[in-house]
Design an enzyme around this catalytic site. Structure first.
Site, PDB file in Angstrom:
ATOM      1  N   GLY A  20       0.846  -7.645  97.701  1.00  0.00           N
ATOM      2  CA  GLY A  20       0.793  -8.136  96.130  1.00  0.00           C
ATOM      3  C   GLY A  20       1.958  -9.071  96.174  1.00  0.00           C
ATOM      4  O   GLY A  20       2.836  -9.520  96.983  1.00  0.00           O
ATOM      5  N   ASP A  67       7.034  -4.131  79.384  1.00  0.00           N
ATOM      6  CA  ASP A  67       5.815  -5.065  80.126  1.00  0.00           C
ATOM      7  C   ASP A  67       4.876  -3.986  80.733  1.00  0.00           C
ATOM      8  O   ASP A  67       4.290  -3.994  81.992  1.00  0.00           O
ATOM      9  CB  ASP A  67       6.472  -5.738  81.380  1.00  0.00           C
ATOM     10  CG  ASP A  67       5.690  -6.735  81.896  1.00  0.00           C
ATOM     11  OD1 ASP A  67       4.777  -7.237  81.390  1.00  0.00           O
ATOM     12  OD2 ASP A  67       5.871  -7.165  83.159  1.00  0.00           O
TER      13      ASP A  67
END
Length: 947
Positions: A624, A742
């Site tokens: 990622g 977030d």
């Protein structure tokens, strides 16, 4: 010391006086370049008067239209022209040879005008030139050999003109040139094999010319070539070189309508090939049976003389969008397994065009998914269409290329001000927020796909990131396929916080486009700027000359400069002496700040351990990437599998997030929060080591990246419940409480048993502490940070972060779970879309049908909860304890409700842990004992027991 200071002041005064005097006298454009601009203007026809201000003042200091200069004088004492930007100004006439006298020019841009005549050979003497942009005119004549003498040229764009003659062999000297865009001209003759020596060539676009001879086999040696596009030329009687089968970097090969003959070479050894178009030639033989790259999106072999069966190698290509084999002589059976192993999202489709061949039967029953279109018209098998139940596949089909558009009309909003071109930004976190957009015409010249819809979201992220804008600032108003095929689009760029961009931001964004500073993309290929419409922003680009300076003004400025010099000399002297006395102290502080951190209870790893765990941070280990840096899968020396988040080099934000995340996670312990195992802080490297989540992120599953199949409704509900419990712990159990800031689907990780764990605390903030009288503020004042689409509108507007900001973001995640949609996609905001569907009684039309059957009453309550979480006003949103309570209530309504204990789960969920416990010991959880991943995917739910 006094004498030293006095002497130092005199020296500084003399230097400053000389500097100011030289600045006043010398800051004018080099006379030779002023004369050159005059000659250039005299050869141009300017019906709209765009260059009227070229008649007065100085080009650099009076802001002549399209003339951009270096900020400082050169060693010769003059200013020099850096860019000549004359995009789409309705100019005609000719290009003057005097262009060659702009000796320090980097960008020469005459795109999209009506200029005729030939390209002056004198341009070849501008050794600093990086971008030669002449496309979209009416230029003729041949290409000057002298252009091969440009040592710094990065891009040559002469496409869409009337250039004739041959490609000069001297172009083989362009060692830094990456982009050859010469399509849509009348260039003829053989492609010089010498061009195979070009070390930097990336894109070679010469389609729609009159090239002949053979395609050089030596092109297979080009070390960086990504796109070879030669459609609509005349290589009559020649074959595609077999050597093309060994082009290790090639992404796109397009040789449509080139009069090519012979067999198709074996391209299975081209590892990154994503787009193949060999249509409308005279290719013969059978289709090679070796499997092509998994990257392939488009295969077009139509209108050839190919024979034999359709090979099985087209099955199992996960990204295939179109397979066109029509108008050949193929025989045998219609394959029924090409879509095998493909996962279809709402935007993904597959077209199989087998029309007008000799296919006589079907290998198996044709029962494709709804997203697969099969065209069989003109084959013998259609004579038995009714018997074989394939009538729907036997109708003639035509071009399926589509246009798209988005509407930014918000019916419930009042009209924006009409004095300027204000509009609603449909993607803004704030409802009904009027702002002034920039309008940009943009075109992908050689995209690596045939259907844009599945890539819209990724493209928006790519372009907004390339422009250094937030995702919601970019809005694709319309897009349409054009001849080529090329993909044109109209973009709107909106300001972030205010109602309009400031002048420096407009200039910065325009410079990103005109300087080709947006990074290249393998998938989207090269782009071109069609227009950059300033509209109401025209006033921020100075277009009128400033008044010239008279002799009196110059004398005044010199005297003023002397006074300023005296003042500055005193100030600078004092600053220097002060800085000298504190230098050693500052140096010691800087050296101390880089001492590696030590945190009690968290393991410190060495850089060598991290490197060994990831095979020296190999690409194969990367799983990622985010704003912080890259994430790798690693295996420690003891066999523990971990996820290693490595901060990108020189990232100040990464450094801040690094310490924030360690500080928070070192004292957070909950089964629905990702566990921090350790960190590395040495050799200018900062890494965080977490438990590894083998089932990736929730976003991966919702976007069909997972190979495990779609998530069932019960599993989605379980993920929502687990995520909510983790956030409830942050808000009520952590000491002190924490606002995550977030929360998004990509920050919810799934372990081997699909237990949801909230991750990424780099932006988190501690909840406010009690004030003097013991009261606790309900918010933290902070700069707005987070992810577009998930941002709390009230936080965005007021900069006040509260626990309800996390509730809003989690509500968006709930809507993703229910619909499979992205938070922002192609001009649509998920909250608004679902709200409209819910209020109109059509909510089930947007529910993700991939999750199979579900209790309708549960869906209705889940949607209602999600929309309550996403209310614009903070006070109308539920608290996290209420969210958990309602999710547990919904769970009790599912067929698996027998596993829920009779006592109140929410009571346990909000209890404070005992002083001796660092985890949520009293919280309930879903046991994963004896539950496999396949059970979860099928909808089987484990027993819920108190912890």
């Amino acid at each position: 010391m006094t004498r030293a200071k006095s002497f130092l002041a005199e020296v500084i005064f003399t230097i400053l006086l000389c500097h100011f005097s030289q600045t006043v006298i010398a800051e004018v454009t080099a006379p030779s370049e002023v004369d050159a601009l005059g000659a250039i203007k005299s050869r141009l026809i300017d019906p709209k008067g765009n260059l009227n201000n070229w008649n007065s003042g100085d080009p650099c200091t009076s802001n002549w239209t399209g003339v951009l200069c270096y900020n400082t004088t050169s060693s010769d004492g003059y200013l020099h022209i850096q860019e000549l930007q004359l995009l789409r100004m309705n100019l005609s006439g000719n290009l003057a040879p005097e262009l060659g006298r702009l000796s320090k020019l980097k960008i020469l841009d005459f795109m999209w005008n009506k200029i005729t005549g030939s390209i002056p050979k004198e341009i070849g003497s501008i050794t600093t030139l990086k971008l030669l942009l002449l496309n979209g005119n009416q230029l003729n004549g041949s290409l000057p050999d002298e252009l091969g003498n440009l040592p710094n040229l990065d891009r040559i764009q002469i496409d869409q003109n009337h250039i004739s003659g041959q490609l000069p062999k001297s172009f083989a000297n362009l060692n830094k040139t990456k982009h050859f865009h010469m399509n849509n001209n009348s260039i003829s003759g053989q492609i010089p094999p010498e061009l195979s020596r070009l070390p930097s060539l990336v894109h070679f676009l010469l389609d729609n010319n009159n090239l002949s001879g053979h395609i050089p086999a030596e092109f297979s040696k080009l070390p960086k070539l990504l796109i070879l596009q030669l459609d609509n030329n005349n290589f009559s009687g020649t074959q595609i070189p077999d050597s093309f089968g060994s082009m290790s970097t090639l992404l796109k090969l397009s040789l449509r309508n080139c009069s090519l003959q012979g067999p198709i070479p074996d391209l299975s050894r081209v590892p990154r090939l994503g787009y193949l178009d060999l249509s409308s030639n005279q290719l013969t033989g059978t289709i090679p049976s070796n499997k092509l790259s998994d990257n392939i999106t488009t295969i077009d072999l139509s209108n050839n003389l190919l024979s034999g069966p359709i090979p099985s190698n087209f099955s199992g290509l996960p990204n295939l969008q179109r397979l066109s084999l029509d108008h050949n002589q193929l025989n045998g059976s219609v394959p029924s397994t090409i879509w095998r192993n493909m996962i279809f999202s709402a935007n993904k489709s597959l077209i199989l065009d087998f029309q007008n061949n000799n296919l006589t039967n079907i290998s198996n029953t044709l029962n494709p998914p709804a997203n697969v279109s099969i065209w069989l018209y003109g084959n013998p098998v259609c004579s038995n269409a009714s018997l074989l139940n394939i009538s729907q596949f036997c109708n003639p089909e035509t071009n399926n290329q589509t246009a798209g558009s988005s509407s930014n009309v918000t019916p419930s909003c009042q009209p924006c001000p009409t004095d300027e071109d204000y509009e609603y930004n449909p993607l803004s976190p704030l409802s009904c927020f009027c702002s002034l957009p920039l309008h940009v015409g943009y075109r992908l010249k050689s995209p690596g796909f045939s259907d844009f819809n599945p890539y819209v979201q990724d493209f928006e992220e790519y372009l907004s990131s390339g422009l250094e804008l937030l995702l919601y600032q970019l809005y694709i108003d319309t897009f349409s396929w054009e001849e080529g095929p090329r993909l044109g689009m109209n973009l709107k760029l909106f300001p972030s916080n205010g109602s309009r961009f400031n002048s420096s931001e407009v200039l910065r964004i325009r410079g990103m486009f005109t300087g080709w500073l947006i990074g290249d993309s393998d998938l989207y290929g090269p782009y071109e700027l069609i227009n950059f419409t300033l509209g109401s922003y025209a006033s921020v680009i100075p277009s009128r000359p400033k008044s010239g300076l008279g002799a009196g003004a110059v004398v005044g400025i010199v005297l003023g400069a002397v006074a300023v010099a005296i003042t500055l000399s005193v100030i600078i002297t004092m600053v220097i002496m002060k800085r000298f006395s504190t230098y050693s102290v500052a140096t010691r502080k800087r050296s101390v700040s880089r001492i590696p951190i030590k945190i009690e209870g968290v393991k410190s790893f060495t850089f060598q351990e991290m490197s060994q765990a990831t095979d020296n941070f190999s690409n194969a280990a990367q799983v990622g990437q985010g704003g912080y840096g890259k994430v790798y899968k690693g295996i420690l020396a003891d066999g523990t599998v971990v996820a290693i988040k490595r901060a990108q080099e020189g990232s100040l934000q990464g450094s801040k997030e690094f310490f924030t995340e360690i500080e928070l996670l070192s004292r957070l312990h909950h089964r629905n929060l990702v566990s921090l195992l350790g960190y590395c802080d040495e050799e200018d490297e900062q890494m965080l080591v977490y438990e590894f989540m083998p089932n990736l992120t929730l976003r991966d599953h919702l976007s069909s990246k997972s190979k495990n199949g779609p998530l069932s409704f019960s599993l989605r509900l379980r993920i929502a419940l687990g995520s909510s419990r983790g956030i409830l712990y942050l808000h009520t159990e952590a000491d002190p409480p924490i606002f995550h800031r977030d929360i998004k689907a990509s920050n919810i990780l799934l372990d081997a048993k699909f237990i949801a764990k909230v991750a990424d605390f780099g932006l988190s903030r501690l909840a406010p502490l009690p004030e003097g009288e013991g009261t606790v503020p309900g918010y933290v004042s902070t700069v707005v940070k987070g992810t577009p689409g998930y941002l709390d509108p009230e936080y965005f507007l007021t900069h006040k972060l509260t626990d309800k900001s996390d509730v809003y973001s989690l509500g968006v995640v709930f809507l993703e779970l229910l619909t499979g949609m992205q938070p922002i996609s192609h001009g649509k905001n998920i909250v608004r879309e679902i709200m409209v569907a819910y209020q109109s009684g059509m909510v089930f039309s947007v529910i993700d049908n991939r999750m199979g059957s579900y209790p309708s009453e549960c869906i209705e309550k889940f949607v209602a909860l999600a929309l309550r979480c996403c209310q614009d006003e903070t006070e109308r949103r539920p608290a996290m304890s209420e969210v958990v309570r309602e999710l547990e209530s919904i769970w009790r309504m599912t067929p698996e409700s027998d596993s829920v204990p009779s006592e109140s789960m929410v009571t346990d969920s909000v209890k404070k842990s005992t002083p001796t416990s660092t985890s949520m010991e009293t919280n309930t959880y879903i046991s994963t004992t004896d539950v496999s991943g396949s059970d979860l995917l099928s909808g089987a739910m484990p027993t819920i027991t108190p912890r």
